[in-house]
Design a protein around this motif. Structure first.
Motif, PDB file in Angstrom:
ATOM      1  N   LEU A  51       2.780   6.645  -9.194  1.00 47.78           N
ATOM      2  CA  LEU A  51       3.224   5.828  -7.934  1.00 47.78           C
ATOM      3  C   LEU A  51       4.415   6.750  -7.261  1.00 47.78           C
ATOM      4  O   LEU A  51       4.453   6.779  -6.126  1.00 47.78           O
ATOM      5  CB  LEU A  51       3.527   4.396  -7.939  1.00 47.78           C
ATOM      6  N   GLU A  52       5.380   7.288  -8.186  1.00 48.64           N
ATOM      7  CA  GLU A  52       6.462   7.868  -7.998  1.00 48.64           C
ATOM      8  C   GLU A  52       6.302   9.078  -7.191  1.00 48.64           C
ATOM      9  O   GLU A  52       6.547   9.738  -6.085  1.00 48.64           O
ATOM     10  CB  GLU A  52       7.438   7.938  -8.909  1.00 48.64           C
ATOM     11  N   MET A  53       5.284   9.786  -8.021  1.00 52.14           N
ATOM     12  CA  MET A  53       4.531  11.018  -7.608  1.00 52.14           C
ATOM     13  C   MET A  53       3.985  10.817  -6.011  1.00 52.14           C
ATOM     14  O   MET A  53       4.065  11.784  -5.175  1.00 52.14           O
ATOM     15  CB  MET A  53       3.802  11.844  -8.625  1.00 52.14           C
ATOM     16  N   PHE A  54       3.076   9.813  -6.167  1.00 49.72           N
ATOM     17  CA  PHE A  54       2.138   9.582  -5.029  1.00 49.72           C
ATOM     18  C   PHE A  54       2.849   9.314  -3.473  1.00 49.72           C
ATOM     19  O   PHE A  54       2.728   9.762  -2.663  1.00 49.72           O
ATOM     20  CB  PHE A  54       1.322   8.598  -5.299  1.00 49.72           C
ATOM     21  N   GLY A  55       4.154   8.704  -3.792  1.00 52.63           N
ATOM     22  CA  GLY A  55       4.742   8.359  -2.763  1.00 52.63           C
ATOM     23  C   GLY A  55       4.341   6.993  -2.105  1.00 52.63           C
ATOM     24  O   GLY A  55       3.372   6.307  -2.648  1.00 52.63           O
ATOM     25  N   PRO A  56       4.924   6.548  -0.962  1.00 51.05           N
ATOM     26  CA  PRO A  56       4.697   5.178  -0.497  1.00 51.05           C
ATOM     27  C   PRO A  56       3.159   5.200   0.005  1.00 51.05           C
ATOM     28  O   PRO A  56       2.678   6.300   0.867  1.00 51.05           O
ATOM     29  CB  PRO A  56       5.398   5.075   0.896  1.00 51.05           C
ATOM     30  N   PRO A  57       2.221   4.434  -0.722  1.00 49.88           N
ATOM     31  CA  PRO A  57       0.842   4.581   0.145  1.00 49.88           C
ATOM     32  C   PRO A  57       0.411   4.010   1.201  1.00 49.88           C
ATOM     33  O   PRO A  57       1.124   3.050   1.686  1.00 49.88           O
ATOM     34  CB  PRO A  57       0.094   3.702  -1.404  1.00 49.88           C
ATOM     35  N   GLU A  58      -0.452   4.870   1.989  1.00 47.08           N
ATOM     36  CA  GLU A  58      -0.743   4.377   3.235  1.00 47.08           C
ATOM     37  C   GLU A  58      -2.217   3.955   3.267  1.00 47.08           C
ATOM     38  O   GLU A  58      -2.949   5.004   2.949  1.00 47.08           O
ATOM     39  CB  GLU A  58      -0.450   5.553   4.178  1.00 47.08           C
ATOM     40  N   LEU A  59      -2.677   2.767   3.540  1.00 45.60           N
ATOM     41  CA  LEU A  59      -3.947   2.223   3.471  1.00 45.60           C
ATOM     42  C   LEU A  59      -4.680   3.023   4.475  1.00 45.60           C
ATOM     43  O   LEU A  59      -4.532   3.223   5.653  1.00 45.60           O
ATOM     44  CB  LEU A  59      -4.140   0.822   3.974  1.00 45.60           C
ATOM     45  N   VAL A  60      -6.088   3.604   4.089  1.00 50.29           N
ATOM     46  CA  VAL A  60      -6.845   4.451   4.933  1.00 50.29           C
ATOM     47  C   VAL A  60      -7.896   3.542   5.155  1.00 50.29           C
ATOM     48  O   VAL A  60      -8.456   3.472   6.155  1.00 50.29           O
ATOM     49  CB  VAL A  60      -7.381   5.714   4.181  1.00 50.29           C
ATOM     50  N   MET A  61      -8.708   2.781   4.276  1.00 46.26           N
ATOM     51  CA  MET A  61      -9.803   1.830   4.380  1.00 46.26           C
ATOM     52  C   MET A  61     -10.174   1.071   3.151  1.00 46.26           C
ATOM     53  O   MET A  61      -9.660   1.287   2.162  1.00 46.26           O
ATOM     54  CB  MET A  61     -10.821   2.962   4.594  1.00 46.26           C
ATOM     55  N   MET A  62     -10.871  -0.106   3.396  1.00 43.61           N
ATOM     56  CA  MET A  62     -11.360  -0.628   2.266  1.00 43.61           C
ATOM     57  C   MET A  62     -12.914  -0.203   2.468  1.00 43.61           C
ATOM     58  O   MET A  62     -13.393   0.119   3.283  1.00 43.61           O
ATOM     59  CB  MET A  62     -11.378  -2.066   2.871  1.00 43.61           C
ATOM     60  N   LEU A  63     -13.127   0.078   1.076  1.00 41.67           N
ATOM     61  CA  LEU A  63     -14.616   0.615   0.900  1.00 41.67           C
ATOM     62  C   LEU A  63     -15.665  -0.156  -0.201  1.00 41.67           C
ATOM     63  O   LEU A  63     -15.082  -0.366  -1.319  1.00 41.67           O
ATOM     64  CB  LEU A  63     -14.235   2.031   0.350  1.00 41.67           C
ATOM     65  N   PRO A  64     -16.637  -0.380   0.348  1.00 42.01           N
ATOM     66  CA  PRO A  64     -17.429  -1.211  -0.430  1.00 42.01           C
ATOM     67  C   PRO A  64     -18.514  -0.377  -1.217  1.00 42.01           C
ATOM     68  O   PRO A  64     -19.345   0.435  -0.766  1.00 42.01           O
ATOM     69  CB  PRO A  64     -18.389  -2.114   0.472  1.00 42.01           C
ATOM     70  N   LEU A  65     -18.078  -0.132  -2.570  1.00 39.24           N
ATOM     71  CA  LEU A  65     -18.726   0.704  -3.347  1.00 39.24           C
ATOM     72  C   LEU A  65     -20.145   0.467  -3.885  1.00 39.24           C
ATOM     73  O   LEU A  65     -20.959   1.382  -3.955  1.00 39.24           O
ATOM     74  CB  LEU A  65     -18.011   1.002  -4.686  1.00 39.24           C
ATOM     75  N   MET A  66     -20.585  -0.890  -3.854  1.00 34.55           N
ATOM     76  CA  MET A  66     -21.805  -1.183  -4.271  1.00 34.55           C
ATOM     77  C   MET A  66     -22.984  -0.592  -3.023  1.00 34.55           C
ATOM     78  O   MET A  66     -24.042  -0.478  -3.505  1.00 34.55           O
ATOM     79  CB  MET A  66     -22.073  -2.765  -4.346  1.00 34.55           C
ATOM     80  N   LYS A  67     -22.433  -0.522  -1.781  1.00 30.88           N
ATOM     81  CA  LYS A  67     -23.136  -0.233  -1.017  1.00 30.88           C
ATOM     82  C   LYS A  67     -23.282   1.157  -0.768  1.00 30.88           C
ATOM     83  O   LYS A  67     -24.394   1.997  -0.076  1.00 30.88           O
ATOM     84  CB  LYS A  67     -22.896  -0.957   0.463  1.00 30.88           C
ATOM     85  N   ARG A  68     -23.032   2.062  -1.395  1.00 30.26           N
ATOM     86  CA  ARG A  68     -22.905   3.457  -1.109  1.00 30.26           C
ATOM     87  C   ARG A  68     -23.314   4.238  -2.558  1.00 30.26           C
ATOM     88  O   ARG A  68     -23.277   3.654  -3.554  1.00 30.26           O
ATOM     89  CB  ARG A  68     -21.421   4.061  -1.262  1.00 30.26           C
ATOM     90  N   ASP A  69     -24.101   5.302  -2.326  1.00 31.35           N
ATOM     91  CA  ASP A  69     -24.467   6.089  -3.458  1.00 31.35           C
ATOM     92  C   ASP A  69     -23.905   7.412  -3.678  1.00 31.35           C
ATOM     93  O   ASP A  69     -23.985   8.134  -4.716  1.00 31.35           O
ATOM     94  CB  ASP A  69     -25.797   6.426  -3.117  1.00 31.35           C
ATOM     95  N   HIS A  70     -22.893   7.763  -2.616  1.00 27.83           N
ATOM     96  CA  HIS A  70     -22.036   8.839  -2.859  1.00 27.83           C
ATOM     97  C   HIS A  70     -20.938   8.765  -2.130  1.00 27.83           C
ATOM     98  O   HIS A  70     -20.622   8.076  -1.246  1.00 27.83           O
ATOM     99  CB  HIS A  70     -22.820  10.400  -2.646  1.00 27.83           C
ATOM    100  N   LEU A  71     -20.039   9.650  -2.457  1.00 24.85           N
ATOM    101  CA  LEU A  71     -18.462   9.833  -1.736  1.00 24.85           C
ATOM    102  C   LEU A  71     -18.442  11.065  -1.227  1.00 24.85           C
ATOM    103  O   LEU A  71     -19.006  11.910  -1.839  1.00 24.85           O
ATOM    104  CB  LEU A  71     -17.272   9.196  -2.619  1.00 24.85           C
ATOM    105  N   GLY A  72     -17.217  11.468  -0.314  1.00 23.45           N
ATOM    106  CA  GLY A  72     -17.077  12.731   0.022  1.00 23.45           C
ATOM    107  C   GLY A  72     -16.806  13.786  -1.047  1.00 23.45           C
ATOM    108  O   GLY A  72     -17.723  14.543  -1.257  1.00 23.45           O
ATOM    109  N   PHE A  73     -16.004  13.564  -1.600  1.00 22.44           N
ATOM    110  CA  PHE A  73     -15.342  14.555  -2.633  1.00 22.44           C
ATOM    111  C   PHE A  73     -15.468  14.127  -4.258  1.00 22.44           C
ATOM    112  O   PHE A  73     -15.622  14.835  -5.305  1.00 22.44           O
ATOM    113  CB  PHE A  73     -14.097  15.340  -2.843  1.00 22.44           C
TER     114      PHE A  73
END
Length: 93
Positions: A32-54
């Protein structure tokens, strides 16, 4: 399974997936210290997906279940000139 995805303000193209929004208890302090203050990008339903970008979606699901988080880092930068030199066998020696 719905997870929250945060981007880092310190590390370009780095994303932290956590099980629930604003719950970082299972994420190591050093990360968390290395990552810095996290900024929310999205809420992601993983069960409805079969792949992600990277990221490999099965690895994301597995790490969320086992560790409570998944860290996605950008791929390493490739020096295309050096790669080409190596492929053609170029050497200064």
């Amino acid at each position: 399974m719905i997870c929250a995805v945060y981007k880092s303000r310190r590390k370009a193209d780095s994303y932290l997936f956590v099980e629930k929004r604003n719950e970082f208890e299972r994420v190591p302090e050093a990360l968390l210290e290395m990552f810095g203050p996290p900024e929310l990008v999205m809420m992601l339903p993983l069960m409805k997906r079969d792949h992600l970008g990277f990221a490999d979606i099965n690895k994301v699901k597995s790490e969320l279940a086992d560790k409570g988080y998944y860290l996605q880092l950008p791929p390493p930068v490739v020096n295309l000139l050096e790669e080409h030199k190596r492929e053609i066998g170029y050497s200064r020696d």
